[in-house]
Design a protein around this motif. Sequence first.
Motif, PDB file in Angstrom:
ATOM      1  N   THR A  95       0.843  -1.198   0.000  1.00  0.00           N
ATOM      2  CA  THR A  95       0.000   0.000   0.000  1.00  0.00           C
ATOM      3  C   THR A  95       0.880   1.250   0.000  1.00  0.00           C
ATOM      4  OG1 THR A  95      -1.674  -1.234   1.199  1.00  0.00           O
ATOM      5  CG2 THR A  95      -1.887   1.158   1.227  1.00  0.00           C
ATOM      6  N   LEU A  96       1.957   1.186   0.774  1.00  0.00           N
ATOM      7  CA  LEU A  96       2.877   2.330   0.840  1.00  0.00           C
ATOM      8  C   LEU A  96       3.676   2.482  -0.449  1.00  0.00           C
ATOM      9  CD1 LEU A  96       4.218   1.996   4.495  1.00  0.00           C
ATOM     10  CD2 LEU A  96       2.439   3.524   3.664  1.00  0.00           C
ATOM     11  N   ASN A  97       3.874   1.360  -1.171  1.00  0.00           N
ATOM     12  CA  ASN A  97       4.527   1.474  -2.480  1.00  0.00           C
ATOM     13  C   ASN A  97       3.652   2.261  -3.446  1.00  0.00           C
ATOM     14  OD1 ASN A  97       6.957   0.153  -2.068  1.00  0.00           O
ATOM     15  ND2 ASN A  97       6.089  -1.869  -2.485  1.00  0.00           N
ATOM     16  N   VAL A  98       2.349   2.055  -3.333  1.00  0.00           N
ATOM     17  CA  VAL A  98       1.407   2.737  -4.229  1.00  0.00           C
ATOM     18  C   VAL A  98       1.298   4.214  -3.853  1.00  0.00           C
ATOM     19  CG1 VAL A  98      -0.989   2.827  -5.012  1.00  0.00           C
ATOM     20  CG2 VAL A  98       0.130   0.621  -4.663  1.00  0.00           C
ATOM     21  N   LYS A  99       1.201   4.458  -2.553  1.00  0.00           N
ATOM     22  CA  LYS A  99       1.090   5.840  -2.078  1.00  0.00           C
ATOM     23  C   LYS A  99       2.015   6.019  -0.878  1.00  0.00           C
ATOM     24  CE  LYS A  99      -2.333   9.200  -0.467  1.00  0.00           C
ATOM     25  NZ  LYS A  99      -3.744   9.536  -0.328  1.00  0.00           N
ATOM     26  N   PRO A 100       3.215   6.539  -1.100  1.00  0.00           N
ATOM     27  CA  PRO A 100       4.182   6.668  -0.008  1.00  0.00           C
ATOM     28  C   PRO A 100       3.654   7.539   1.130  1.00  0.00           C
ATOM     29  CG  PRO A 100       5.234   7.054  -2.123  1.00  0.00           C
ATOM     30  CD  PRO A 100       3.757   7.024  -2.378  1.00  0.00           C
TER      31      PRO A 100
ATOM     32  N   ASP B 143       9.170  -4.307   5.466  1.00  0.00           N
ATOM     33  CA  ASP B 143      10.541  -4.162   4.991  1.00  0.00           C
ATOM     34  C   ASP B 143      10.807  -4.947   3.723  1.00  0.00           C
ATOM     35  OD1 ASP B 143      12.322  -2.460   6.119  1.00  0.00           O
ATOM     36  OD2 ASP B 143      12.667  -3.701   7.884  1.00  0.00           O
ATOM     37  N   SER B 144      10.231  -6.146   3.642  1.00  0.00           N
ATOM     38  CA  SER B 144      10.608  -7.016   2.533  1.00  0.00           C
ATOM     39  C   SER B 144       9.864  -6.701   1.243  1.00  0.00           C
ATOM     40  CB  SER B 144      10.425  -8.476   2.922  1.00  0.00           C
ATOM     41  OG  SER B 144       9.077  -8.713   3.154  1.00  0.00           O
ATOM     42  N   CYS B 145       8.907  -5.780   1.278  1.00  0.00           N
ATOM     43  CA  CYS B 145       8.295  -5.437  -0.013  1.00  0.00           C
ATOM     44  C   CYS B 145       8.273  -3.941  -0.291  1.00  0.00           C
ATOM     45  CB  CYS B 145       6.893  -6.015  -0.137  1.00  0.00           C
ATOM     46  SG  CYS B 145       5.684  -5.118   0.766  1.00  0.00           S
ATOM     47  N   LEU B 146       8.488  -3.128   0.756  1.00  0.00           N
ATOM     48  CA  LEU B 146       8.468  -1.680   0.526  1.00  0.00           C
ATOM     49  C   LEU B 146       9.706  -1.290  -0.267  1.00  0.00           C
ATOM     50  CD1 LEU B 146       7.015   0.990   1.161  1.00  0.00           C
ATOM     51  CD2 LEU B 146       8.387   1.153   3.216  1.00  0.00           C
ATOM     52  N   LEU B 147       9.491  -0.614  -1.349  1.00  0.00           N
ATOM     53  CA  LEU B 147      10.602  -0.216  -2.215  1.00  0.00           C
ATOM     54  C   LEU B 147      11.581   0.640  -1.408  1.00  0.00           C
ATOM     55  CD1 LEU B 147      11.349  -0.706  -5.170  1.00  0.00           C
ATOM     56  CD2 LEU B 147      10.427   1.566  -5.667  1.00  0.00           C
ATOM     57  N   GLY B 148      12.817   0.146  -1.323  1.00  0.00           N
ATOM     58  CA  GLY B 148      13.826   0.883  -0.560  1.00  0.00           C
ATOM     59  C   GLY B 148      13.870   0.460   0.898  1.00  0.00           C
ATOM     60  N   GLY B 149      12.904  -0.356   1.335  1.00  0.00           N
ATOM     61  CA  GLY B 149      12.867  -0.783   2.730  1.00  0.00           C
ATOM     62  C   GLY B 149      12.312   0.303   3.626  1.00  0.00           C
ATOM     63  N   ARG B 150      11.995  -0.112   4.847  1.00  0.00           N
ATOM     64  CA  ARG B 150      11.311   0.797   5.765  1.00  0.00           C
ATOM     65  C   ARG B 150      12.211   1.965   6.193  1.00  0.00           C
ATOM     66  NH1 ARG B 150      10.136   0.888  11.403  1.00  0.00           N
ATOM     67  NH2 ARG B 150      11.799  -0.624  11.649  1.00  0.00           N
ATOM     68  N   LYS B 151      13.479   1.667   6.440  1.00  0.00           N
ATOM     69  CA  LYS B 151      14.399   2.710   6.934  1.00  0.00           C
ATOM     70  C   LYS B 151      14.589   3.806   5.887  1.00  0.00           C
ATOM     71  CE  LYS B 151      16.135   1.173  11.019  1.00  0.00           C
ATOM     72  NZ  LYS B 151      16.269  -0.307  10.983  1.00  0.00           N
ATOM     73  N   LEU B 152      14.869   3.352   4.647  1.00  0.00           N
ATOM     74  CA  LEU B 152      15.112   4.311   3.583  1.00  0.00           C
ATOM     75  C   LEU B 152      13.853   5.132   3.296  1.00  0.00           C
ATOM     76  CD1 LEU B 152      17.724   4.806   1.833  1.00  0.00           C
ATOM     77  CD2 LEU B 152      16.432   3.760  -0.041  1.00  0.00           C
ATOM     78  N   ALA B 153      12.713   4.457   3.362  1.00  0.00           N
ATOM     79  CA  ALA B 153      11.448   5.148   3.097  1.00  0.00           C
ATOM     80  C   ALA B 153      11.019   5.989   4.300  1.00  0.00           C
ATOM     81  CB  ALA B 153      10.364   4.129   2.760  1.00  0.00           C
TER      82      ALA B 153
END
Length: 396
Positions: free
Chosen positions: A315-320, A346-356
Amino acid sequence: MTTGMEMPEQPRSRRQTRAAILTHLLQSGGSFRPPLAKAVRLSEASLSRILFDLKAEGLIEEVRRPAPYVGGPTGLVSLDRTVALAGLELTGQWLGLGVGGLSGELHYTERMPLPKKPTVDSVGRVFGEALALLRDWTRRRRIRLAQVGVAVPGLGRLSEFGNPIIPCDVGRIGDTFGELFAGVPVNFTNSVVAHATFHRCRTENYPFSDAHLFVFVGQGVAGAWMDDPIEDDALDPVELGHMVFGADGPRCRCGHHGCVEAYTSLPALAELLRITEAELVRLGSEWVTTIPLTSRVRQELRQRLFRLGLAIGNTLNVKPCRGVVVSGWPSLLTEDDRKAVIDGIDSCLLGGRKLAQVSLAFVPPSVGNDPQAALAFAALCLTRGGGMPAASTEAA
Ligand SMILES: [Zn+2]
């Protein structure tokens, strides 16, 4: 923007300015005048004029209190306790209804059981009986309702083709309202929006004040985009519960197989724990200490939480968005078990949770506290409308 610079004051209508003040008071639980003026970007003189009107209309009250800062005593402004709201909340087992105040006080509650296999007609009848009770209760006490909020699971884009979760015809129910409560504004919303509003307005130190994603894990699994509630596009439901994680997975009530909801909703949890859903609802937060978890069950729970994390991450990949709040049974687990949600994100968010730069917070479940969420939603409808009569009934 330069740090420390005030936001330029945008032209706002009288309704918008009143909405900003009332909604700030709703979310903060009350405020002294100087911080209130700052929060709603008004001079203290302009604020003073509007507060005078709001007080005269019985929407706010003010008590003289020593302020916790230099400047001596000032007024602590809060929403008026005599304003009466009604809330109706449709759940899997019953229709909860009640009358309450703007600050979360409850004056009356009732639960009307739903038939085992509810239909549009039978649910409509239960609503009719509930509204008759509500009318009698308010009439006997000469209470005039300022606003009604109705929470319906799954209400959204599809509702015009029939509600996919609990059959009900909100148009027809709205007509019954009109007959029994002429002139009282009624707003319908998706349950997830009502629960998000409840947590946002009734949780002390709610983790986020800016835009975030609220995820509700209850009878269903759904999300809501939360933003400044006085903006038009705030409080949009998002059906993240129906992301499919395997076409051979368990059947979901939406008709598909393997939705994240079919793994993580309360009915799915009850099945995993080998108890009935009613028993699980009755146990409330206690299940986590009452029911011993075998290592197999615990492992399965973590796997399901991981899928929930995947759904949130996608969901966060679609709308950060920088913040996520999870409410529901996962909030009751230990940090160790909940880590599976974070791993999933973490395993699906583009860039991971920390980077995002996404931060995640858990708030307690609010299932079973009906009709508190519907009442909180009613309170928000009143404040975001500036406490002024709306032109017509509208969906939030
Ligand atoms: Zn589904």
